[in-house]
Each structure stands twice: as C-alpha cells, then as structure tokens.
Design a protein around this motif. Sequence first.
Motif, mmCIF file in Angstrom:
data_model
loop_
_atom_site.group_PDB
_atom_site.id
_atom_site.type_symbol
_atom_site.label_atom_id
_atom_site.label_comp_id
_atom_site.label_asym_id
_atom_site.label_seq_id
_atom_site.Cartn_x
_atom_site.Cartn_y
_atom_site.Cartn_z
ATOM 1 N N ALA A 130 29.258 15.672 -27.413
ATOM 2 C CA ALA A 130 28.394 17.061 -27.100
ATOM 3 C C ALA A 130 27.323 17.248 -28.061
ATOM 4 C CB ALA A 130 29.251 18.172 -27.097
ATOM 5 N N LEU A 131 25.978 17.552 -27.327
ATOM 6 C CA LEU A 131 24.951 17.631 -28.150
ATOM 7 C C LEU A 131 24.408 19.117 -28.042
ATOM 8 C CD1 LEU A 131 22.636 16.515 -30.175
ATOM 9 C CD2 LEU A 131 21.258 15.778 -27.810
ATOM 10 N N VAL A 132 24.505 19.702 -29.219
ATOM 11 C CA VAL A 132 24.273 21.345 -29.039
ATOM 12 C C VAL A 132 22.629 21.283 -29.884
ATOM 13 C CG1 VAL A 132 24.676 23.674 -29.462
ATOM 14 C CG2 VAL A 132 26.664 21.826 -29.118
ATOM 15 N N THR A 133 21.718 22.292 -29.456
ATOM 16 C CA THR A 133 20.366 22.600 -29.789
ATOM 17 C C THR A 133 20.652 23.892 -30.218
ATOM 18 O OG1 THR A 133 19.514 20.657 -28.916
ATOM 19 C CG2 THR A 133 18.178 22.406 -29.760
ATOM 20 N N MET A 134 20.542 24.315 -31.570
ATOM 21 C CA MET A 134 20.623 25.659 -32.163
ATOM 22 C C MET A 134 19.395 26.096 -32.365
ATOM 23 S SD MET A 134 23.770 26.577 -31.999
ATOM 24 C CE MET A 134 24.000 27.771 -32.957
ATOM 25 N N PRO A 135 19.114 27.337 -32.559
ATOM 26 C CA PRO A 135 17.634 28.013 -32.628
ATOM 27 C C PRO A 135 17.093 27.686 -33.859
ATOM 28 C CG PRO A 135 19.098 29.816 -32.854
ATOM 29 C CD PRO A 135 20.110 28.656 -32.408
ATOM 30 N N ASP A 136 18.048 27.066 -35.011
ATOM 31 C CA ASP A 136 17.270 26.939 -36.382
ATOM 32 C C ASP A 136 18.315 25.918 -37.126
ATOM 33 O OD1 ASP A 136 19.255 28.579 -37.765
ATOM 34 O OD2 ASP A 136 17.830 30.067 -36.789
ATOM 35 N N ALA A 137 17.931 25.328 -38.277
ATOM 36 C CA ALA A 137 18.489 24.130 -38.802
ATOM 37 C C ALA A 137 19.925 25.096 -39.584
ATOM 38 C CB ALA A 137 17.796 23.651 -39.920
ATOM 39 N N ALA A 138 19.635 26.336 -39.840
ATOM 40 C CA ALA A 138 20.720 26.927 -40.568
ATOM 41 C C ALA A 138 21.975 27.259 -39.629
ATOM 42 C CB ALA A 138 20.238 28.445 -41.145
ATOM 43 N N SER A 139 21.683 27.757 -38.468
ATOM 44 C CA SER A 139 22.640 27.881 -37.585
ATOM 45 C C SER A 139 23.382 26.692 -37.155
ATOM 46 C CB SER A 139 22.190 28.769 -36.468
ATOM 47 O OG SER A 139 21.297 28.183 -35.636
ATOM 48 N N ALA A 140 22.602 25.651 -36.903
ATOM 49 C CA ALA A 140 23.127 24.176 -36.887
ATOM 50 C C ALA A 140 24.112 23.842 -37.811
ATOM 51 C CB ALA A 140 22.092 23.317 -36.598
ATOM 52 N N LYS A 182 27.806 15.440 -36.622
ATOM 53 C CA LYS A 182 26.378 15.358 -37.511
ATOM 54 C C LYS A 182 25.556 16.387 -37.096
ATOM 55 C CE LYS A 182 22.656 12.039 -37.980
ATOM 56 N NZ LYS A 182 22.151 10.734 -37.434
ATOM 57 N N ALA A 183 24.974 16.772 -38.075
ATOM 58 C CA ALA A 183 23.995 18.108 -37.805
ATOM 59 C C ALA A 183 22.558 17.433 -38.261
ATOM 60 C CB ALA A 183 24.211 19.099 -38.722
ATOM 61 N N GLU A 184 21.609 17.582 -37.743
ATOM 62 C CA GLU A 184 20.144 16.789 -37.993
ATOM 63 C C GLU A 184 19.241 17.830 -37.354
ATOM 64 O OE1 GLU A 184 17.810 12.680 -37.965
ATOM 65 O OE2 GLU A 184 19.490 12.641 -36.521
#
Length: 221
Positions: A130-140, A182-184
């Motif tokens: 699953a690839l999730v795109t969040m609104p910003d790096a902090a929420s990711a 992984k968070a990037e």
Amino acid sequence: MVGAPFTPGPSDTAPLGAVGARPPGPPPAPARDTRALLLKGAGLVAIAVVSGLLWFLIRHEDKPEPVAQPPANAGEFAFAIAEGPIKSTDCVAKSYNQTQKLFQETPCVSLSRALFTTETGGAKALVSVALVTMPDAASAARLKALTEKDGTGNVTDLVKDGTYKAPGAPRVSAEKAAFASKAEGTEVTIVLADFFAQHKDAPLLKRIATDAVRLAAEIRK
C-alpha cells in the motif's frame, strides 16, 4: 674616272653571330626526372595508407563489452502482480482501528494498493503493498509510526476487503504475517506478507516483505 678608295664602315665590319647560337637569357630548367617523381608520389601514398590503417586500428581496438546493469528497482526477489493496483482518495474507508482514526483527523491525499506473489525455494508468498500519500512529511511519519505498533490497525489490504478471492490465499493482515514500511517525504509504503499453504519461515518472510518495499514505484504509476 677612278673612284675614291673604299673605306669600310662600322656596320660593314661587325662580326656575324655564330649560326644556331641561343639568344641571351636565363639558362633553361633541367628536364624533370619523371621516374623519381612517380616513386616519390607512390611513397607518400603508401605512408598515408599506413597511417590511416594505424589510426583505424587504434580507434577500433578491442574494448571490453559493457556489463549490463540491473534495473534501478531490482531487488532480491522477483515479484509478479496478482491484483491491482487499485487507487483511491478515501483512506478512511480503506483502513481500520486507530489507523482509521488518524485518517479521519488527517485525510490522505491518495492511496494505491496492490497484491504481488513471489516464489523462492519451493515456497510461495502473497505480498500486500500500500502506498499512502499524506499532506505533509510530519503526518506521513505519524502514519508510519502508528502502523508499526501492534494492535493499531492498518490500511485494509485487498485480501481483507474481499477484492482478491484466490483459493488458499493467506490472510496477510494476520499476526503471523511479516510487516515492513518506509516513509519518504509525504509517502508511506506499507507491506504485509504471508506464505501460501501454511508454509513457515519467518526470517525468509521478513526478507520478502522488506524487499517488497521497493514495489511502491510499481503502483505509483
């Protein structure tokens, strides 16, 4: 009447030129040695040919064949797509437990889910990516940290939501499944994996899940 005695004048006593004498001027150029010129020209042509041949050999000398480089996304295991990718922007509907609550507070930008299979050493595994795109790096980063904890829920995989109905498909969301993430930047990749046919090899399954993180590039398209 006796005439006056004859007195020669200057024009009458001038000596006659030698018959066939060359008129005054620069000496004629010596005759060309045609044979010598031909030999000299042939020598120059031969030098040019040899020089050209040497240059050709230098430019086309044997060089080692370039070694084929593996693709940038190559890894330890070979994966085949089994389902998806399926894309959505409603992460609340595609998640459960505390992970769902996080999405209610901070909606995702996009979600892409897929299933892959891989076989190694006679064992076959099913892998959810699953690839999730969040609104910003902090929420990711918060999403990644939350899903790494036990009992906090996750993004719903395509087996759990009933999309994939292959006979004998393992429940990749079960506790015995392997997990990797992984968070990037603003993107979070979440991987769950389990073996078919009740096969057990926890270290191998963990390696499969870890390697499958790179498959995010495949479902981003």
